[in-house]
Design an enzyme around this catalytic site. Structure first.
Site, PDB file in Angstrom:
ATOM      1  N   HIS A   1      -3.541   6.054   3.519  1.00 24.27           N
ATOM      2  CA  HIS A   1      -4.714   4.552   3.460  1.00 24.27           C
ATOM      3  C   HIS A   1      -3.550   3.484   3.793  1.00 24.27           C
ATOM      4  O   HIS A   1      -4.989   2.771   4.254  1.00 24.27           O
ATOM      5  CB  HIS A   1      -4.482   4.800   1.731  1.00 24.27           C
ATOM      6  CG  HIS A   1      -5.058   3.669   1.232  1.00 24.27           C
ATOM      7  ND1 HIS A   1      -4.902   2.350   1.241  1.00 24.27           N
ATOM      8  CD2 HIS A   1      -6.653   4.051   0.975  1.00 24.27           C
ATOM      9  CE1 HIS A   1      -5.547   1.939  -0.271  1.00 24.27           C
ATOM     10  NE2 HIS A   1      -6.996   2.560  -0.264  1.00 24.27           N
TER      11      HIS A   1
ATOM     12  N   ASP B   1       1.068  -0.862  -0.105  1.00 25.09           N
ATOM     13  CA  ASP B   1       0.437  -0.367   0.093  1.00 25.09           C
ATOM     14  C   ASP B   1       1.128   1.131   0.149  1.00 25.09           C
ATOM     15  O   ASP B   1       1.881   1.193  -0.786  1.00 25.09           O
ATOM     16  CB  ASP B   1      -1.177  -0.302   1.273  1.00 25.09           C
ATOM     17  CG  ASP B   1      -2.219   0.539   0.866  1.00 25.09           C
ATOM     18  OD1 ASP B   1      -2.617   2.217   0.872  1.00 25.09           O
ATOM     19  OD2 ASP B   1      -3.412  -0.621   1.050  1.00 25.09           O
TER      20      ASP B   1
ATOM     21  N   SER C   1     -10.733  -1.332  -0.411  1.00 23.75           N
ATOM     22  CA  SER C   1      -9.778  -1.072   0.397  1.00 23.75           C
ATOM     23  C   SER C   1     -10.293  -1.593   1.614  1.00 23.75           C
ATOM     24  O   SER C   1      -8.875  -2.270   2.187  1.00 23.75           O
ATOM     25  CB  SER C   1      -9.445   0.228   0.482  1.00 23.75           C
ATOM     26  OG  SER C   1      -8.968   0.461  -0.928  1.00 23.75           O
TER      27      SER C   1
END
Length: 694
Positions: free
Chosen positions: A250, A213, A453
């Site tokens: 994220h 990620d 996600s």
């Protein structure tokens, strides 16, 4: 000039942080259930999604790197031929991706298509392709709440906000259409039954989950000590291992869902609880100008296929049990609109296949396009593709899905209004900006996010727990189950067979996915006696001997051993010797599945049948050493056996049964399934009268 990527974007992002002080007491039965510190009120303000569906933004993201190609040469080609191909095409090898032999090649900027043609024409090249850019999977379904009034309810236990782990219909935070925080109630049992699963196991730090990620804030109080490794595969583009702010956290958010310090009175509970994390940074910040005349910028996350493949193979080569990939992309036309299901890049396909062959469980976000178009890498057959559900157990409105007949989405998992961790620097900035105290050593930095996600790491964390329970202490590469099935195959099967096929209010999960919505408790309690990946209710005959496991239990035979008495006959063949199939043992009519020599004549039941004799009749027995079957041992038998040893003659099944005698153990023949000089010696001794057998 207005720069969203610096101040405006940072303020919008940082207003999402939730600060929490450790409680005086911890609840033993529930993790992270301490009351939050009330944050000061502020005006409602949303954030810019990391990957906007705004067509102007998507159009400006290049489909691939402007100065790189991925090239794989055919097996058997030489290093000299590789060097010549690079020289002739005008490329420079930067490095080779381990495990799959793909070269990352630097080429003149803007010459991708030209050089692609040159490499593809070379007879030694298996494939050449652009270094495609993957985009982080974040939907444009609304803004997330900050710590304003209504966003956080005073004295609420934060585990209560994690409806996806345990949903009792409790009140928790959601958003209205304008992105303002509101309080809502879900539906009882629209969750993954995490507390019930944790009663079985909280995992093992030896189990590693690779988070591919934007990076993880591994120094935060919630992640400190959880990260066993931090490595960037996009070092040419980013100097950070966690890119706080630029990415809206994220990777940190995803990591917090998969595995975070749990039951520590701070922050949130991680699905994988004790599991460890690998910070395998695969994506970097890409700035685009939304309105060039006004110079208004935004940031999207870009994940090159070369970095994805490198991180995947690194995880496979370094003992990771699980990989989570919350990124993917569509093929886009010149307007930024999806143009259909893209082909999976060859390089990424090779990396995924390699990781699967090395025993890794791979999990990926299915996408947020609200359609059935395949999203890669999730749609790869060796990857568990995960769609998203909401607190009612409905498919989240943004989630990609699949339909019967083309079920490329394997599972669903909670993915809307998911509370998880954020880079602690964001909350430090917010605290300074709004003038309230924040202790980064004792308080968690959190926010809500939505998307597949967020669904994917729920499954990744659950996979780590299933691995810890079924195969403790076993490394992925060398791990096979007692049934001989690779452990990652078994873990994946248990996740899929343990899923709920019906929702909390009778939704049909199989209309959106192949297996249903993740149930962690269900995955941990699949009854699979022989660990072949098939539950016993499907695989009723674990050892494939023709007898159901329940019947074997009543007979006393081993349901995991097709030949319980090692006489050369399967248990099913023995109890069905006289009829097909009585599925019971009848004395005098069937051979005994628990006695290797039913008639006690000195020959195993299977050997008697092979030699053409009755295993139930003591009188009808073969003669040891009688190769030609005439009832006596003579010179002809010695000659036939000698020729067989010299490969001048092939023994028939019945001949083999009578002369396969060595080694002799405790005075009795112990056939080993092969003819050796030892067998010849024993037959000679019988002929000479030195020894004899019944």
């Amino acid at each position: 000039m207005v720069t969203l990527s610096i101040l405006n974007r940072k303020i919008a992002t940082l207003l999402l942080c939730i600060l929490m002080t450790p409680p005086d007491l911890l609840m033993a039965a529930r993790p992270d259930t301490s009351p939050p510190t009330q944050a000061p009120a502020s005006s409602s303000q949303g954030k810019k999604p990391l990957l906007s569906s705004n067509q102007a933004a998507r159009e400006q993201v290049p489909r691939y790197a402007p100065d790189r190609l991925l090239v794989k040469f055919k097996p058997g080609s030489t290093a000299t031929e590789h060097h010549k191909a690079h020289r002739e095409a005008g490329g420079k090898k930067l490095r080779e991706i381990p495990g799959i032999g793909v070269h990352l090649v630097n080429i003149p900027k803007g010459k991708v298509l030209d050089k692609l043609v040159r490499y593809s024409a070379n007879p030694n090249v298996e494939f050449a392709e652009p270094d495609y850019y993957r985009l982080l999977v974040i939907p444009d379904e609304g803004n997330d709440p900050g710590p304003e009034n209504g966003g956080v309810i005073a004295n609420r236990e934060y585990f209560q906000e994690q409806w996806g782990l345990n949903n009792t219909g409790q009140q928790h935070t959601s958003f209205d259409l304008l992105g303002n925080p509101i309080q809502v109630n879900g539906v009882t049992d629209a969750d993954i039954d995490a507390p019930e699963g944790w009663e079985i196991t909280s995992g093992d730090p030896a189990i590693k989950i690779g988070i591919l990620d934007t990076g993880i804030d591994c120094d935060s109080v919630e992640h400190a000590g959880k990260c066993v490794e931090e490595i960037s595969f996009v070092g040419d583009f980013s100097d950070y291992l966690d890119d706080p702010g630029d990415y809206v956290g994220h990777g940190t958010h995803v990591a917090g869902i998969a595995a975070v310090h749990t039951n520590n009175g701070i922050g949130v509970a991680g699905t994988g609880w004790s599991s460890s994390l690998g910070n395998l940074k695969t994506c970097f910040a890409y700035e685009i100008d939304l309105l060039p005349p006004l110079e208004i910028y935004t940031i999207v996350g870009v994940c090159p296929v070369s970095s994805s493949a490198s991180a995947i193979t690194h995880a496979a080569d370094n003992g990771y049990h699980v990989i989570n990939m919350s990124y993917g992309s569509d093929e886009l036309d010149i307007n930024g609109d999806p143009i259909g299901a893209p082909a999976q890049p060859n390089t990424e396909t090779a990396a995924i296949s390699y990781a699967w062959s090395q025993g890794v469980v791979l999990v990926a976000a299915a996408g947020n396009d609200n359609n059935t178009n395949r999203m890669y890498p999730a749609a790869n057959d060796d990857v568990i593709a995960v769609g998203a559900t909401d607190h009612f157990d409905d498919r989240a409105s943004f989630s990609s899905f699949s339909i019967p007949g083309d079920h490329w989405v394997s599972m669903m998992a909670p993915g809307q209004d998911i509370l998880s961790t954020m880079p602690v620097a964001d909350c430090i900035f917010l605290a300074d900006l709004l003038g309230f105290s924040f202790n980064p050593l004792a308080e968690g930095c959190m926010t809500w996010n939505s998307g597949t996600s967020m669904a994917s790491p729920h499954v990744a964390g659950a996979a780590a727990l299933v691995w810890a329970r079924l195969f403790p202490g076993q490394a992925p590469r060398s791990c096979t189950s007692p049934a001989g099935v690779p452990c990652n195959d078994v873990v994946r099967s248990h996740l899929e067979y343990g899923a709920d096929t019906t929702g909390a209010i009778a939704q049909n999960f199989l209309s959106w996915s192949a297996h249903g919505r993740l149930n962690m408790y269900g995955a941990l309690t699949v009854v699979d006696t022989d660990l072949d990946g098939l539950p016993d209710y499907i695989d009723t005959d674990d050892d494939n001997d023709g007898l159901e496991d329940g019947l074997e239990a009543s007979l006393g035979t081993d349901p995991q051993d097709a030949d319980s008495d090692d006489d050369g006959l399967s248990d099913g063949a023995e109890v069905n010797y006289s009829a097909t199939p009585p599925d019971s043992y009848t004395i005098g009519q069937d051979t005994d599945p628990l006695d290797s020599d039913t008639d006690n004549d000195g020959f195993l039941d299977g050997m008697e049948i092979d030699a053409g004799h009755d295993p139930l009749n003591t009188i009808d027995a073969p003669v040891w050493g009688d190769a030609d079957g005439n009832g006596v041992v003579n010179a002809a038998d010695i000659l036939k056996l000698t020729r067989a040893l010299l490969n001048q003659y092939t023994l028939s099944t019945d001949e083999m049964a009578r002369v396969d005698m060595a080694p002799v153990i405790a005075g009795s023949p112990a056939p080993d399934g092969q003819i050796t000089v030892g067998d010849l010696t024993v037959v000679q001794q019988i002929l000479l009268g030195v020894t004899s057998y019944p």
